[in-house]
Design a protein around this motif. Structure first.
Motif, PDB file in Angstrom:
ATOM      1  N   UNK A 143      -3.625  -1.721  -9.890  1.00 37.24           N
ATOM      2  CA  UNK A 143      -4.847  -2.218  -9.251  1.00 37.24           C
ATOM      3  C   UNK A 143      -4.951  -3.732  -9.378  1.00 37.24           C
ATOM      4  N   UNK A 144      -4.568  -4.257 -10.536  1.00 40.39           N
ATOM      5  CA  UNK A 144      -4.575  -5.714 -10.713  1.00 40.39           C
ATOM      6  C   UNK A 144      -3.577  -6.359  -9.767  1.00 40.39           C
ATOM      7  N   UNK A 145      -2.402  -5.785  -9.646  1.00 37.52           N
ATOM      8  CA  UNK A 145      -1.380  -6.330  -8.756  1.00 37.52           C
ATOM      9  C   UNK A 145      -1.825  -6.304  -7.297  1.00 37.52           C
ATOM     10  N   UNK A 146      -2.547  -5.268  -6.927  1.00 38.46           N
ATOM     11  CA  UNK A 146      -3.033  -5.158  -5.544  1.00 38.46           C
ATOM     12  C   UNK A 146      -4.299  -5.965  -5.318  1.00 38.46           C
ATOM     13  N   UNK A 147      -4.831  -6.599  -6.363  1.00 39.62           N
ATOM     14  CA  UNK A 147      -6.119  -7.293  -6.285  1.00 39.62           C
ATOM     15  C   UNK A 147      -7.213  -6.344  -5.790  1.00 39.62           C
ATOM     16  N   UNK A 148      -7.210  -5.129  -6.352  1.00 40.60           N
ATOM     17  CA  UNK A 148      -8.227  -4.135  -5.997  1.00 40.60           C
ATOM     18  C   UNK A 148      -9.034  -3.693  -7.220  1.00 40.60           C
ATOM     19  N   UNK A 149      -9.089  -4.554  -8.246  1.00 35.31           N
ATOM     20  CA  UNK A 149      -9.837  -4.215  -9.461  1.00 35.31           C
ATOM     21  C   UNK A 149     -11.301  -4.623  -9.382  1.00 35.31           C
ATOM     22  N   UNK A 202     -11.157  -2.237  -1.836  1.00 40.88           N
ATOM     23  CA  UNK A 202     -10.455  -3.155  -0.953  1.00 40.88           C
ATOM     24  C   UNK A 202      -9.956  -4.384  -1.685  1.00 40.88           C
ATOM     25  N   UNK A 203      -9.258  -5.226  -0.938  1.00 44.07           N
ATOM     26  CA  UNK A 203      -8.600  -6.416  -1.475  1.00 44.07           C
ATOM     27  C   UNK A 203      -9.619  -7.475  -1.846  1.00 44.07           C
ATOM     28  N   UNK A 347       4.434  -3.433   1.604  1.00 41.09           N
ATOM     29  CA  UNK A 347       3.025  -3.593   1.983  1.00 41.09           C
ATOM     30  C   UNK A 347       2.197  -2.410   1.510  1.00 41.09           C
ATOM     31  N   UNK A 348       0.974  -2.717   1.097  1.00 40.24           N
ATOM     32  CA  UNK A 348       0.093  -1.709   0.533  1.00 40.24           C
ATOM     33  C   UNK A 348      -0.847  -1.154   1.600  1.00 40.24           C
ATOM     34  N   UNK A 349      -1.258   0.090   1.426  1.00 40.14           N
ATOM     35  CA  UNK A 349      -2.184   0.724   2.352  1.00 40.14           C
ATOM     36  C   UNK A 349      -2.093   2.231   2.233  1.00 40.14           C
TER      37      UNK A 349
END
Length: 445
Positions: A143-149, A202-203, A347-349
């Protein structure tokens, strides 16, 4: 067709003569350096250190002191930028330090991306704080890596004014080179920092995500991030000029591009005032050369953080870019598992359609397969190309399909006036486009 770089070089010369102060560009293929150009002044403006200054370990002059004015140096006092000039990579540290460390640890089965942050030693309180009472118990490394925290983007722990205005009393956390903030103190402060919003909504780009990731790397390996990389991967790659805190490690200031001429004062317009104990909060007021510009990295993290602090030059950056083209392999040697590298670069999603339009990997920015391009890259890179930008005016881009990668470092923050912190000082996409056109043998206009 004949490759012609002259138009690009002229454009960079013009930019360096103006607002960017200096430019260092390196373009590589998997076989080596394709083109390199350095121009401008690594030092053009200067503010002399005060007799008493927080950045040298002595007491800060205090809020009543007038910050000395920065001045344009005479031509014979300036320092020219060369291919060996080191630059502050700013947020490209996230990719070429922290992400590399994380990918190595994942490939060695020493780190699980799905592990909750609050499960790491000392991080239990992190799970108990969140947005509007929502806990963060299920926020993971991924989640931290995806900037979704859901974490705030820029926690100004070093600025008592900002903390007071945002109701964050008790989170002040600042130090000097002689009195660094202990790592357990910054972990405690981060754990008690309120979120910007709920996780998994979300981001939401955040430096705090990577501050935490860098600390988790340190806990996993039992070493500070700089030592782990500089004595490990960077040494194996023979990168002797890719490092944190270069002034402490034998690099002379004249070999490093300067950033803000008046420290962290934004042209003399910023003052942190008194700390909670009544003493002046540390604040650098002199021209920064070889000290990371980012305030959190300097005041809170002793110059070594997961989000900022890495310096490098064109030759070393070229090696890192070639490592990217090889997905963790360089000159026949595997340094990072290629499968792990591809996982981080994907890519994330949640759906194929979302992934096709996504410009976010695990930390990396990604050129999307459809929809709007990632603005700094523009429309030239192949889908799936990866890279990042940095606040000091840096850009990295790795395009495996074209066997092309570039690294751009500039003196974008080495300027006079209070607009030193303006949003977009470098026209990244134009430079990227010019590189692709030159490499293709087209004329560059």
């Amino acid at each position: 067709m004949v490759t012609d770089w002259s138009g690009l070089d002229r454009y960079l010369d013009d930019q360096a003569a103006g607002e960017l102060s200096s430019v260092s560009l390196v373009v590589v293929s998997s076989g080596g350096v394709v083109h390199q150009h350095s121009c401008g002044d690594a030092l053009r403006y200067s503010t002399p250190p005060a007799d008493s200054c927080a950045d040298c370990g002595a007491p800060d002059p205090g809020p009543e002191a007038v910050a000395p004015a920065a001045a344009l140096l005479a031509a014979d006092q300036r320092v020219a930028a060369t291919p060996s000039t080191l630059y502050d990579l700013a947020s490209n540290t996230k990719m070429w330090a922290t992400n590399l460390a994380l990918m190595m640890l994942v490939g060695q089965d020493l780190l699980d991306l799905e592990r909750p942050v609050c499960d790491f030693p000392g991080w239990a309180e992190f799970g108990r704080h969140g947005a509007a009472g929502a806990g963060r118990q299920d926020v993971t490394v991924a989640d931290l890596l995806r900037h979704e925290a859901g974490l705030i983007a820029d926690p100004r722990y070093f600025d008592p004014h900002d903390l007071d205005q945002h109701g964050a009393a008790g989170l002040y956390c600042s130090g000097t080179p002689d009195t660094p903030v202990p790592r357990d103190r910054i972990i405690e402060v981060i754990c008690r920092t309120p979120s910007a919003g709920p996780a998994h909504q979300g981001y939401c780009y955040s430096d705090l995500d990577y501050m935490i990731l860098g600390l988790l790397v340190e806990q996993t390996v039992g070493q500070r991030l700089d030592r782990y990389l500089e004595e490990g991967l960077y040494r194996r790659l023979d990168l002797r000029r890719t490092l944190f805190n270069p002034l402490e490690k034998g690099i002379d200031a004249d070999q490093i591009a300067a950033t803000e001429p008046q420290g962290n004062t934004r042209g003399g317009s910023v003052d942190y005032g008194p700390a909670p104990d009544g003493r002046p909060a540390p604040l650098r007021r002199h021209t920064l050369r070889g000290q990371v510009h980012d305030e959190k990295a300097w005041y809170c993290m002793a110059g070594v953080s997961g989000h900022a602090g890495l310096f490098t030059d064109a030759a070393d950056l070229a090696v890192l870019l070639r490592l990217g083209l090889g997905e963790g392999c360089l000159d026949g040697v595997r340094h990072i598992d290629p499968g792990v590298w591809r996982h981080f670069a994907s890519p994330q999603g949640a759906t194929p359609q979302q992934r096709a339009r996504s410009s976010h990997g695990l930390g990396w920015r990604v050129a999307p397969a459809s929809g709007d391009p990632y603005p700094p890259f523009g429309s030239w890179p192949s889908p799936g190309s990866i890279g990042h930008t940095g606040w000091t005016g840096t850009l990295t881009l790795v395009d495996r399909q074209r066997d092309l990668a570039l690294g751009l470092m500039t003196g974008a923050r080495h300027r006079l006036g209070t607009d030193v912190g303006r949003a977009h000082p470098v026209d990244y996409s134009r430079i990227v486009g010019m590189v692709y056109r030159a490499q293709a043998g087209a004329s560059v206009r």
